[in-house]
Design an enzyme around this catalytic site. Structure first.
Site, short mmCIF file in Angstrom:
data_model
loop_
_atom_site.label_atom_id
_atom_site.label_comp_id
_atom_site.label_asym_id
_atom_site.label_seq_id
_atom_site.Cartn_x
_atom_site.Cartn_y
_atom_site.Cartn_z
N MET A 118 -10.69 14.46 -4.14
CA MET A 118 -9.73 15.50 -3.72
C MET A 118 -9.00 15.94 -4.98
O MET A 118 -7.80 15.69 -5.17
CB MET A 118 -8.77 14.92 -2.67
CG MET A 118 -9.44 14.75 -1.32
SD MET A 118 -8.54 13.61 -0.25
CE MET A 118 -9.20 12.06 -0.83
N MET A 134 -13.33 17.32 7.29
CA MET A 134 -11.99 16.72 7.31
C MET A 134 -11.38 16.95 8.68
O MET A 134 -11.29 18.09 9.15
CB MET A 134 -11.09 17.34 6.23
CG MET A 134 -11.46 17.00 4.79
SD MET A 134 -11.56 15.24 4.41
CE MET A 134 -9.91 14.68 4.80
N GLY A 189 -4.82 14.29 1.94
CA GLY A 189 -3.67 13.93 1.10
C GLY A 189 -3.03 12.61 1.49
O GLY A 189 -2.49 11.93 0.65
N PHE A 190 -3.13 12.28 2.76
CA PHE A 190 -2.46 11.06 3.24
C PHE A 190 -3.26 10.38 4.33
O PHE A 190 -3.96 11.04 5.09
CB PHE A 190 -1.07 11.42 3.80
CG PHE A 190 -0.21 12.15 2.81
CD1 PHE A 190 0.52 11.45 1.86
CD2 PHE A 190 -0.18 13.54 2.80
CE1 PHE A 190 1.28 12.13 0.90
CE2 PHE A 190 0.57 14.22 1.86
CZ PHE A 190 1.30 13.52 0.91
N GLY A 233 -3.22 7.90 7.81
CA GLY A 233 -2.36 7.73 8.98
C GLY A 233 -1.96 9.01 9.71
O GLY A 233 -1.01 9.01 10.49
N SER A 260 -6.52 3.60 8.25
CA SER A 260 -5.52 2.81 9.00
C SER A 260 -6.14 2.00 10.13
O SER A 260 -5.73 0.86 10.37
CB SER A 260 -4.44 3.71 9.59
OG SER A 260 -4.30 4.88 8.88
C1 DX5 Z 1 -7.16 11.62 3.69
C2 DX5 Z 1 -8.25 10.73 3.15
C3 DX5 Z 1 -8.76 9.78 4.16
C4 DX5 Z 1 -7.75 8.77 4.64
C5 DX5 Z 1 -8.02 8.53 6.08
O1 DX5 Z 1 -6.85 12.60 2.76
O2 DX5 Z 1 -9.33 11.50 2.69
O3 DX5 Z 1 -9.94 9.13 3.73
O4 DX5 Z 1 -7.79 7.55 3.96
O5 DX5 Z 1 -7.02 7.71 6.58
P1 DX5 Z 1 -6.82 7.48 8.14
O6 DX5 Z 1 -8.07 6.89 8.67
O7 DX5 Z 1 -5.65 6.57 8.18
O8 DX5 Z 1 -6.54 8.84 8.75
ZN ZN Z 2 -11.29 10.48 2.32
#
Ligand code: DX5
Ligand code: ZN
Length: 217
Positions: free
Chosen positions: A65, A134, A139-140, A142, A195
């Protein structure tokens, strides 16, 4: 067969070596690389990937990313990436960067943010080993799964089938035992989960559970 890819973003960063030993029954190790520019968060780079490489036999699935991913492909290949996914929205010369990944001996993936339509794949299909849909805005960890992405998974599946491609379809974001079967039903074959796996008391069991829920058992 569904593949499960635990995302180390949700693991204990102070004990990554031990954390990845807890999910040896998974298929891929999903490694989220963020640059604080393409996404509003910073994570890890090639040295961490190289340090983890001797500790796991899983396929290293590196999710870039980052803006200008072509600048770092060589470093991640050298660090031991088996699969490198870049984002369609980074623009530039996607065809060239995907070719660079494949010529470096890894598998190549293209990720689509929630707002990005699947048509961007059309003229890249021959280079793609994986399409990452996606199911959250990256970015995050959870965040909540975006249900509207189920239609996109199905559209990607259709587009790949029409092109005669056997690329895998991965989903990433908000995947747990409840959303995983929905994504699998729509056509996803690789389920990334952070998560739901590392937040569980028994990550290996969480991996099995996701697989089991998807096969309807
Ligand atoms: C988000 C990441 C994901 C993230 C998924 O930007 O690319 O790989 O770790 O985390 P969960 O499964 O907690 O949504
Ligand atoms: Zn990812």
């Amino acid at each position: 067969m569904i593949k499960v890819a635990p995302s180390i973003l949700a693991a204990d960063f102070a004990a990554l070596g031990q954390e990845i030993k807890r999910i040896e029954n998974a298929d891929y190790l999903h490694i989220d690389v963020m640059d604080g520019h393409f996404v509003p968060n910073l994570t890890i780079g090639p040295p961490v990937v190289a340090a983890l490489r001797p500790h796991s036999r899983l396929v290293f699935d590196v999710h870039l990313m980052i803006t200008g991913p072509e600048r770092y492909v060589a470093s991640f290949l050298e660090a031991g990436a088996d699969l490198i996914t870049i984002h369609a929205e980074t623009g530039g010369h996607l065809h060239r960067t995907l070719t660079q990944i494949k010529e470096g001996g890894a598998r190549a993936g293209l990720a689509l943010n929630p707002a990005t339509p699947p048509e961007v794949l059309r003229y890249l299909v021959e280079l793609l080993d994986l399409v990452l849909v996606m199911t959250v805005n990256p970015g995050f960890g959870g965040q909540a799964f975006i249900p509207g992405m189920l239609a996109k998974i199905a559209a990607v599946k259709q587009l790949l089938e029409a092109a005669g491609s056997s690329a895998e379809i991965a989903v990433d974001g908000g995947i747990d035992a409840k959303t995983a079967p929905l994504a699998a039903k729509a056509g996803a074959t690789v389920l990334v989960a952070g998560s739901a796996i590392f937040g569980s008391a028994d990550p290996a069991q969480a991996v099995d559970e996701i697989r089991r829920f998807c096969s309807g058992r």
